[in-house]
Design a protein around this motif. Structure first.
Motif, PDB file in Angstrom:
ATOM      1  N   GLN A  18       5.966   2.457  -1.724  1.00  0.00           N
ATOM      2  CA  GLN A  18       5.673   3.686  -0.980  1.00  0.00           C
ATOM      3  C   GLN A  18       4.330   3.564  -0.266  1.00  0.00           C
ATOM      4  N   GLU A  21       4.763   1.191   2.733  1.00  0.00           N
ATOM      5  CA  GLU A  21       5.510   1.819   3.824  1.00  0.00           C
ATOM      6  C   GLU A  21       4.680   2.868   4.554  1.00  0.00           C
ATOM      7  N   GLU A  22       3.894   3.636   3.798  1.00  0.00           N
ATOM      8  CA  GLU A  22       3.099   4.716   4.388  1.00  0.00           C
ATOM      9  C   GLU A  22       1.667   4.289   4.718  1.00  0.00           C
ATOM     10  N   CYS A  23       1.349   3.016   4.453  1.00  0.00           N
ATOM     11  CA  CYS A  23       0.045   2.434   4.789  1.00  0.00           C
ATOM     12  C   CYS A  23      -1.122   3.178   4.113  1.00  0.00           C
ATOM     13  N   TYR A  24      -1.110   3.193   2.818  1.00  0.00           N
ATOM     14  CA  TYR A  24      -2.262   3.708   2.081  1.00  0.00           C
ATOM     15  C   TYR A  24      -2.425   2.933   0.779  1.00  0.00           C
ATOM     16  N   HIS A 169      -5.721   5.994   3.744  1.00  0.00           N
ATOM     17  CA  HIS A 169      -4.808   5.365   4.701  1.00  0.00           C
ATOM     18  C   HIS A 169      -5.505   4.268   5.501  1.00  0.00           C
ATOM     19  N   GLN A 172      -1.542  -0.282   9.908  1.00  0.00           N
ATOM     20  CA  GLN A 172      -0.381  -1.084   9.522  1.00  0.00           C
ATOM     21  C   GLN A 172      -0.670  -2.589   9.604  1.00  0.00           C
TER      22      GLN A 172
END
Length: 315
Positions: A18, A21-24, A169, A172
């Motif tokens: 997760q 995918e969400e870049c954090y 965050h 990417q």
């Protein structure tokens, strides 16, 4: 060296995917890390002296020392080939390791994050009165959360210290590679590669050559089904955003490289629009190319970022 590594275990795969995918990444406080001596310093002498200076000074010092327990800490390693790290943090090679381009990772947060190489010592650092009065070659941040016992030196740790703990965050493009452990199963490998499909990430497999203890790795071939086709971003350029040769003056000869730098930035997946591009004439970045762009990364700061390049790195 711009590449640092985060070892991950098989047991936290769903949570970590997760984050990818969400870049954090999640940055815990020092109190939440696995070493109970995190943030331990020898501060008894300075606390005694400060007490003589009055309550306002004592309160200020107390607030400063509390920073150890409020900032976020994201731990990375300089070493991808350490057997002990793979055994402990890579869950006996069942897990994997994330490779970050730290230069790209640090771009958007600017003053909200700092990069802190860990110093290893046989004793906690001594906090002295002169440390409060002015710089003595070592930052307060380094003294408070930048030391660990020398028994941890095999980790070769570098920390990203964030202004707030919890989710932070990043861009990417900061994730450049994934290294799978020797015992990592195909199902995990496929799940990770599917989750990063289209992002142009490179994949590697750790291995031990016959009759040696030396841990090595090899790159895995591109798989169209798992990895997809890389998505190419091409952000728009604002009108008259790029300085002309005349505007560059003495740096006019760098204009062709400035154009190439702009093309590089607008292909970054987090670039929304190029706002301005020129050559810096202000120290300490004088003579450096810079491209200002609007970023898609969630940040607590202004969403326009200056990306600086040494002209030599632009071919």
């Amino acid at each position: 060296m711009n590449r640092y590594y985060k070892y991950r275990s098989e047991s936290t795969l769903e949570r970590d995917i997760q984050g990818l995918e969400e870049c954090y990444f999640y940055a815990p406080t020092a109190d939440q890390l696995n070493d109970p001596t995190e943030g331990v310093i020898n501060d008894q002498l300075v606390l005694g002296l400060v007490g003589l200076l009055g309550q306002p000074v004592e309160d200020s010092l107390s607030n400063l020392l509390k920073l150890r327990h409020s900032v976020g800490i994201f731990s990375l390693s300089k070493n991808i080939q350490d057997e002990v790290m793979w055994a402990h943090y890579g869950e006996s090679h069942l897990g994997y390791c994330i490779e970050y381009d730290v230069r790209r990772l640090m771009l958007e947060p600017r003053t909200q994050w700092s990069l802190l190489p860990i110093k290893y010592s046989g004793y906690p650092p001594e906090f002295r009165l002169q440390d409060l009065l002015g710089p003595n070659g070592e930052s307060i941040e380094q003294m408070l959360i930048g030391y660990k016992s020398e028994r941890w030196n095999y980790e070769e740790e570098v920390r990203i210290v964030t202004a707030r703990s919890g989710k932070n965050h990043y861009a990417q493009a900061a994730v450049t590679g994934i290294y799978f452990g020797c015992r990592c199963n195909k199902k995990l490998e496929e799940k990770v590669r599917n989750s990063l499909s289209g992002r142009g990430v490179k994949y590697y497999k750790m291995n031990y050559p016959n009759s040696t203890y030396k841990l090595q790795f090899h790159e895995l071939p591109y798989d169209r089904v798992l990895d997809g086709e890389p998505t190419i971003n091409l952000a728009p350029i604002s009108e008259q955003a790029i300085s002309t040769e005349r505007e560059l003056g003495e740096y006019a000869y760098l204009h062709p490289k400035l154009i190439k730098a702009v093309e590089r930035v607008r292909k970054d997946p987090s670039c929304i629009q190029i706002e301005f591009a020129s050559v810096s004439k202000i120290p300490p970045n004088e003579g450096m190319l810079f491209v200002q762009f609007q970023t898609a990364v969630k940040t607590d700061l202004y969403d326009r970022v200056n990306w600086y390049f040494n002209p030599e790195e632009i071919q």
